[in-house]
Design an enzyme around this catalytic site. Structure first.
Site, PDB file in Angstrom:
ATOM      1  N   ASN A   1       0.830  -1.206   0.000  1.00  0.00           N
ATOM      2  CA  ASN A   1       0.000   0.000   0.000  1.00  0.00           C
ATOM      3  C   ASN A   1       0.863   1.253   0.000  1.00  0.00           C
ATOM      4  O   ASN A   1       1.951   1.303   0.584  1.00  0.00           O
ATOM      5  CB  ASN A   1      -1.031   0.003   1.134  1.00  0.00           C
ATOM      6  CG  ASN A   1      -0.458  -0.236   2.515  1.00  0.00           C
ATOM      7  OD1 ASN A   1       0.546  -0.911   2.684  1.00  0.00           O
ATOM      8  ND2 ASN A   1      -1.124   0.318   3.509  1.00  0.00           N
TER       9      ASN A   1
ATOM     10  N   GLU B   1       0.340   5.223   0.656  1.00  0.00           N
ATOM     11  CA  GLU B   1      -0.576   6.255   1.159  1.00  0.00           C
ATOM     12  C   GLU B   1      -0.137   7.639   0.690  1.00  0.00           C
ATOM     13  O   GLU B   1       0.922   7.815   0.096  1.00  0.00           O
ATOM     14  CB  GLU B   1      -0.668   6.153   2.682  1.00  0.00           C
ATOM     15  CG  GLU B   1      -1.239   4.811   3.101  1.00  0.00           C
ATOM     16  CD  GLU B   1      -1.508   4.677   4.590  1.00  0.00           C
ATOM     17  OE1 GLU B   1      -1.003   5.499   5.394  1.00  0.00           O
ATOM     18  OE2 GLU B   1      -2.241   3.734   4.950  1.00  0.00           O
TER      19      GLU B   1
ATOM     20  N   CYS C   1      -4.170   0.760  -2.391  1.00  0.00           N
ATOM     21  CA  CYS C   1      -4.046  -0.514  -1.684  1.00  0.00           C
ATOM     22  C   CYS C   1      -2.964  -1.388  -2.322  1.00  0.00           C
ATOM     23  O   CYS C   1      -2.656  -1.257  -3.520  1.00  0.00           O
ATOM     24  CB  CYS C   1      -5.363  -1.279  -1.737  1.00  0.00           C
ATOM     25  SG  CYS C   1      -6.659  -0.612  -0.691  1.00  0.00           S
TER      26      CYS C   1
ATOM     27  N   GLU D   1      -3.050  -4.545  -3.183  1.00  0.00           N
ATOM     28  CA  GLU D   1      -3.526  -5.391  -4.289  1.00  0.00           C
ATOM     29  C   GLU D   1      -3.653  -4.575  -5.571  1.00  0.00           C
ATOM     30  O   GLU D   1      -3.326  -5.045  -6.664  1.00  0.00           O
ATOM     31  CB  GLU D   1      -4.889  -6.003  -3.947  1.00  0.00           C
ATOM     32  CG  GLU D   1      -4.908  -6.836  -2.673  1.00  0.00           C
ATOM     33  CD  GLU D   1      -5.293  -6.016  -1.435  1.00  0.00           C
ATOM     34  OE1 GLU D   1      -4.825  -4.868  -1.301  1.00  0.00           O
ATOM     35  OE2 GLU D   1      -6.068  -6.526  -0.614  1.00  0.00           O
TER      36      GLU D   1
ATOM     37  N   CYS E   1     -10.154  -5.319   0.035  1.00  0.00           N
ATOM     38  CA  CYS E   1     -11.283  -4.388   0.143  1.00  0.00           C
ATOM     39  C   CYS E   1     -12.133  -4.483  -1.117  1.00  0.00           C
ATOM     40  O   CYS E   1     -11.745  -5.097  -2.111  1.00  0.00           O
ATOM     41  CB  CYS E   1     -10.783  -2.957   0.377  1.00  0.00           C
ATOM     42  SG  CYS E   1     -10.225  -2.117  -1.125  1.00  0.00           S
TER      43      CYS E   1
ATOM     44  N   CYS F   1     -10.492  -3.297  -4.363  1.00  0.00           N
ATOM     45  CA  CYS F   1      -9.455  -4.223  -4.827  1.00  0.00           C
ATOM     46  C   CYS F   1     -10.065  -5.485  -5.432  1.00  0.00           C
ATOM     47  O   CYS F   1      -9.505  -6.057  -6.371  1.00  0.00           O
ATOM     48  CB  CYS F   1      -8.512  -4.583  -3.687  1.00  0.00           C
ATOM     49  SG  CYS F   1      -7.394  -3.231  -3.268  1.00  0.00           S
TER      50      CYS F   1
HETATM   51  N1  THU Z   1      -5.393  -1.518   2.417  1.00  0.00           N
HETATM   52  C1  THU Z   1      -4.821  -2.323   1.473  1.00  0.00           C
HETATM   53  O1  THU Z   1      -3.683  -2.097   1.043  1.00  0.00           O
HETATM   54  N2  THU Z   1      -5.542  -3.388   1.013  1.00  0.00           N
HETATM   55  C2  THU Z   1      -6.787  -3.717   1.448  1.00  0.00           C
HETATM   56  O2  THU Z   1      -7.395  -4.633   0.908  1.00  0.00           O
HETATM   57  C3  THU Z   1      -7.385  -2.999   2.572  1.00  0.00           C
HETATM   58  C4  THU Z   1      -6.718  -1.734   2.959  1.00  0.00           C
HETATM   59  C5  THU Z   1      -4.625  -0.363   2.902  1.00  0.00           C
HETATM   60  C6  THU Z   1      -5.176   0.973   2.504  1.00  0.00           C
HETATM   61  C7  THU Z   1      -4.601   1.867   3.577  1.00  0.00           C
HETATM   62  O3  THU Z   1      -3.291   2.268   3.183  1.00  0.00           O
HETATM   63  C8  THU Z   1      -4.494   0.960   4.788  1.00  0.00           C
HETATM   64  O4  THU Z   1      -4.607  -0.363   4.313  1.00  0.00           O
HETATM   65  C9  THU Z   1      -5.568   1.207   5.839  1.00  0.00           C
HETATM   66  O5  THU Z   1      -6.837   1.121   5.285  1.00  0.00           O
END
Ligand code: THU
Length: 134
Positions: free
Chosen positions: A42, A44, A53, A55, A87, A90
């Site tokens: 991920n 940010e 994310c 994925e 999520c 994704c």
């Molecule tokens: N996140 C992912 O990378 N993948 C997911 O399937 C769920 C959430 C990340 C997004 C964000 O940077 C952190 O997790 C908190 O939500």
């Protein structure tokens, strides 16, 4: 490559996450039919809603490398206390790549003390995809 190896690749990717805001690190590793593994973490942003994310990063990397299918399985691991599943966004992003290859990939969702294995179609039934546009 074993599921354990794929999970290890996802863990290595997770260590490279850029998650200074949530502190919730996620790693994903995609395995393709030709044996290639493409990972993502991920990423940010100070504008929180722009965060990507793990994925989605992995799928974007794979597509940008020219891959158009062949996604057999993937592993997802996170730094939190619970088993992580992709999520909703994704799931849709994964479905695009999976549908191009006509494969319903197994997802190894890693948690503390367990790995939950689900098919993408279980997480996203009745999906909208490339074939839905006619
Ligand atoms: N996140 C992912 O990378 N993948 C997911 O399937 C769920 C959430 C990340 C997004 C964000 O940077 C952190 O997790 C908190 O939500």
């Amino acid at each position: 490559m074993s599921a354990e190896d794929l999970i290890a690749a996802a863990r290595a990717a997770m260590a490279r996450a850029y998650a200074p805001y949530s502190k919730f690190q996620v790693g994903a590793a995609l395995r393709f039919a030709d044996g290639a593994v493409v990972t993502g973490a991920n990423v940010e942003n100070a504008s929180y809603g722009l965060s990507l994310c793990a994925e989605t990063v992995a799928v974007a990397r794979a597509l940008a490398e020219g891959r158009r299918g062949g996604l057999v399985e993937l592993a997802v691991v996170a730094s939190g206390p619970d088993t992580v599943t992709p999520c909703g966004r994704c799931r849709q992003v994964l479905h695009e790549l999976a549908a191009l290859g006509g494969i319903d990939p197994v997802i190894h969702c890693v948690g503390p003390g367990e790995v939950r294995e689900v098919r993408l179609s279980e997480l996203l039934p009745h999906a909208f995809g490339p074939g839905s546009l006619g």
